[in-house]
Design an enzyme around this catalytic site. Structure first.
Site, PDB file in Angstrom:
ATOM      1  N   GLU A 171      -4.044   9.428 -12.762  1.00  0.00           N
ATOM      2  CA  GLU A 171      -3.385  10.050 -11.609  1.00  0.00           C
ATOM      3  C   GLU A 171      -3.211  11.554 -11.798  1.00  0.00           C
ATOM      4  O   GLU A 171      -2.420  11.980 -12.639  1.00  0.00           O
ATOM      5  CB  GLU A 171      -2.010   9.395 -11.414  1.00  0.00           C
ATOM      6  CG  GLU A 171      -1.236   9.977 -10.237  1.00  0.00           C
ATOM      7  CD  GLU A 171       0.049   9.198  -9.933  1.00  0.00           C
ATOM      8  OE1 GLU A 171       0.556   8.497 -10.828  1.00  0.00           O
ATOM      9  OE2 GLU A 171       0.525   9.294  -8.799  1.00  0.00           O
ATOM     10  N   GLU A 229       4.798  18.587 -12.557  1.00  0.00           N
ATOM     11  CA  GLU A 229       4.866  17.431 -13.461  1.00  0.00           C
ATOM     12  C   GLU A 229       3.860  17.494 -14.595  1.00  0.00           C
ATOM     13  O   GLU A 229       4.047  16.850 -15.627  1.00  0.00           O
ATOM     14  CB  GLU A 229       4.684  16.130 -12.669  1.00  0.00           C
ATOM     15  CG  GLU A 229       5.821  15.911 -11.683  1.00  0.00           C
ATOM     16  CD  GLU A 229       5.793  14.540 -11.036  1.00  0.00           C
ATOM     17  OE1 GLU A 229       5.418  13.561 -11.690  1.00  0.00           O
ATOM     18  OE2 GLU A 229       6.140  14.462  -9.841  1.00  0.00           O
ATOM     19  N   ASP A 238      -2.444  10.074  -4.912  1.00  0.00           N
ATOM     20  CA  ASP A 238      -1.024  10.067  -4.529  1.00  0.00           C
ATOM     21  C   ASP A 238      -0.857  11.142  -3.461  1.00  0.00           C
ATOM     22  O   ASP A 238      -0.974  12.336  -3.737  1.00  0.00           O
ATOM     23  CB  ASP A 238      -0.144  10.338  -5.756  1.00  0.00           C
ATOM     24  CG  ASP A 238       1.356  10.274  -5.427  1.00  0.00           C
ATOM     25  OD1 ASP A 238       1.748  10.797  -4.359  1.00  0.00           O
ATOM     26  OD2 ASP A 238       2.117   9.725  -6.239  1.00  0.00           O
ATOM     27  N   HIS A 297       1.459  14.157  -4.214  1.00  0.00           N
ATOM     28  CA  HIS A 297       0.914  15.189  -5.116  1.00  0.00           C
ATOM     29  C   HIS A 297      -0.214  15.958  -4.416  1.00  0.00           C
ATOM     30  O   HIS A 297      -0.312  17.178  -4.538  1.00  0.00           O
ATOM     31  CB  HIS A 297       0.365  14.554  -6.399  1.00  0.00           C
ATOM     32  CG  HIS A 297       1.401  13.854  -7.224  1.00  0.00           C
ATOM     33  ND1 HIS A 297       2.548  14.469  -7.661  1.00  0.00           N
ATOM     34  CD2 HIS A 297       1.466  12.584  -7.701  1.00  0.00           C
ATOM     35  CE1 HIS A 297       3.270  13.614  -8.363  1.00  0.00           C
ATOM     36  NE2 HIS A 297       2.640  12.455  -8.403  1.00  0.00           N
ATOM     37  N   HIS A 337      -1.291   6.132  -3.551  1.00  0.00           N
ATOM     38  CA  HIS A 337       0.158   6.117  -3.392  1.00  0.00           C
ATOM     39  C   HIS A 337       0.478   6.707  -2.024  1.00  0.00           C
ATOM     40  O   HIS A 337       0.136   7.848  -1.719  1.00  0.00           O
ATOM     41  CB  HIS A 337       0.856   6.897  -4.523  1.00  0.00           C
ATOM     42  CG  HIS A 337       1.026   6.073  -5.763  1.00  0.00           C
ATOM     43  ND1 HIS A 337       1.247   6.606  -7.019  1.00  0.00           N
ATOM     44  CD2 HIS A 337       1.012   4.720  -5.930  1.00  0.00           C
ATOM     45  CE1 HIS A 337       1.358   5.619  -7.892  1.00  0.00           C
ATOM     46  NE2 HIS A 337       1.219   4.465  -7.260  1.00  0.00           N
ATOM     47  N   ARG A 352       7.950  12.916   0.246  1.00  0.00           N
ATOM     48  CA  ARG A 352       8.012  11.699  -0.585  1.00  0.00           C
ATOM     49  C   ARG A 352       8.889  10.612   0.051  1.00  0.00           C
ATOM     50  O   ARG A 352       9.415   9.739  -0.634  1.00  0.00           O
ATOM     51  CB  ARG A 352       8.449  12.008  -2.010  1.00  0.00           C
ATOM     52  CG  ARG A 352       7.549  11.284  -2.997  1.00  0.00           C
ATOM     53  CD  ARG A 352       7.739  11.637  -4.438  1.00  0.00           C
ATOM     54  NE  ARG A 352       6.545  11.198  -5.175  1.00  0.00           N
ATOM     55  CZ  ARG A 352       6.361  11.297  -6.463  1.00  0.00           C
ATOM     56  NH1 ARG A 352       7.293  11.818  -7.221  1.00  0.00           N
ATOM     57  NH2 ARG A 352       5.254  10.885  -7.038  1.00  0.00           N
ATOM     58  N   GLU A 366       4.821   4.583  -2.938  1.00  0.00           N
ATOM     59  CA  GLU A 366       5.612   5.107  -4.060  1.00  0.00           C
ATOM     60  C   GLU A 366       6.447   6.248  -3.474  1.00  0.00           C
ATOM     61  O   GLU A 366       6.021   7.395  -3.416  1.00  0.00           O
ATOM     62  CB  GLU A 366       4.705   5.615  -5.186  1.00  0.00           C
ATOM     63  CG  GLU A 366       5.507   5.987  -6.416  1.00  0.00           C
ATOM     64  CD  GLU A 366       4.655   6.660  -7.463  1.00  0.00           C
ATOM     65  OE1 GLU A 366       4.502   6.089  -8.553  1.00  0.00           O
ATOM     66  OE2 GLU A 366       4.131   7.765  -7.194  1.00  0.00           O
TER      67      GLU A 366
HETATM   68  C1  LER Z   1       3.646   8.294 -10.750  1.00  0.00           C
HETATM   69  O1  LER Z   1       2.790   7.493  -9.987  1.00  0.00           O
HETATM   70  C2  LER Z   1       3.949   9.555 -10.068  1.00  0.00           C
HETATM   71  O2  LER Z   1       3.428   9.842  -9.017  1.00  0.00           O
HETATM   72  C3  LER Z   1       4.896  10.463 -10.689  1.00  0.00           C
HETATM   73  O3  LER Z   1       5.113  11.584  -9.878  1.00  0.00           O
HETATM   74  C4  LER Z   1       6.217   9.767 -10.911  1.00  0.00           C
HETATM   75  O4  LER Z   1       7.087  10.654 -11.490  1.00  0.00           O
HETATM   76 MN    MN Z   2       2.171   8.451  -7.904  1.00  0.00          MN
END
Ligand code: LER
Ligand code: MN
Length: 271
Positions: free
Chosen positions: A153, A159, A186, A189, A212, A218, A247
């Protein structure tokens, strides 16, 4: 495409973006009643849920397991694949191998998100990426033996400083000896890092192994400003058949977030 919703069973990540918390059976029942095809699990480790218990719940509630998250390896145990300490890297690999084997019993791939770590003090970027490659090669092979892909991912810049966008992640995984790694799209992100989410999905469709499903803030899809129509069209265009898994923050409540998610899934993906 198949719908999924996240369940976290790790108190240490209580502030994270997961819809349901604890109460595994109650959460699986709720997911099933709403019509989700599967749940995505975040557990403390591979032994946190007994396999027979989970097999019974899967059967009882007719929900698959979409994927298993490995983030607890970092949050609880401080393990990453790019830690300068070789003993920690070895433990990180071993933790994820156990998660791969646990998930594979349910045909669920393991996701490597925060356990990828960072380029930190004590090592440069090239060295950190070499450690990441070493870890992913070993884990990709293990997943292949277990009959599942391994999901990597790309995370946003707040992060990780390793690989934030699909183009860089694709270039990197193309250098690996394993061909068993797929990328996780995701949408939260990607909203931060990509120039265009639909264009990225269209360019790298064959690398996309999991999604995701999260809006720009989010929250559940529909409650932010992500243009989901075009993203759904891109996923259809690339013939994506995997999971669309929520998520997201459990806001304003887990039940409301789950309901909004399944409504959005049915609107955009269930034809
Ligand atoms: C995990 O899937 C993710 O997207 C991270 O940002 C979780 O902290
Ligand atoms: Mn994620």
């Amino acid at each position: 495409m198949k719908s999924a919703v996240t369940i976290a069973l790790v108190p240490q990540i209580k502030t994270g973006p997961w819809v349901y918390w604890n109460a595994l059976e109650e959460s699986m029942e709720k997911a099933s009643v709403l019509g989700f095809d599967a749940v995505e699990l975040f557990t403390a480790d591979a032994a946190a849920i007994e396999t027979t218990v989970l097999k019974n719940l899967v059967q009882k509630w007719n929900t698959g397991i979409a994927a298993v998250g490995t983030g607890a390896g970092k949050v609880i145990h401080g393990l990453t694949l790019t830690d300068p300490d070789p003993a920690i890297r070895t433990r990180a690999i071993s933790f994820i191998k156990d998660m791969i084997d646990f998930g594979a019993q349910f045909r669920a791939p393991a996701v490597i998100g925060s356990m990828q770590g960072n380029v930190g003090a004590g090592a440069g970027r090239a060295q950190s990426l070499a450690w990441l490659a070493e870890g992913l090669n070993s884990l990709g092979k293990r997943a292949e033996e277990a009959g599942v892909p391994l999901i990597y991912e790309p995370l946003n810049r707040y992060e990780t400083n390793l690989l934030n966008r699909f183009d860089d992640a694709v270039e990197f995984i193309d250098t690996l000896t394993t061909t068993n790694i797929k990328l996780l799209a995701d949408l939260f992100h990607m909203n931060i890092e990509e120039r265009s989410i639909p264009a990225t999905l269209l360019a790298y469709g064959r690398y996309t192994g999991h999604v995701h499903f999260a809006d720009s803030n989010r929250k559940a899809i529909g409650w932010g400003h992500t243009a989901i129509n075009e993203i759904a069209a891109a996923l259809q265009e690339i013939n994506y058949t995997g999971y669309i898994s929520a998520e997201i923050f459990p806001l304003p409540s887990p039940d409301a977030a789950a309901l909004q998610t399944i409504r959005a899934f049915n609107t955009y993906f269930k034809k």
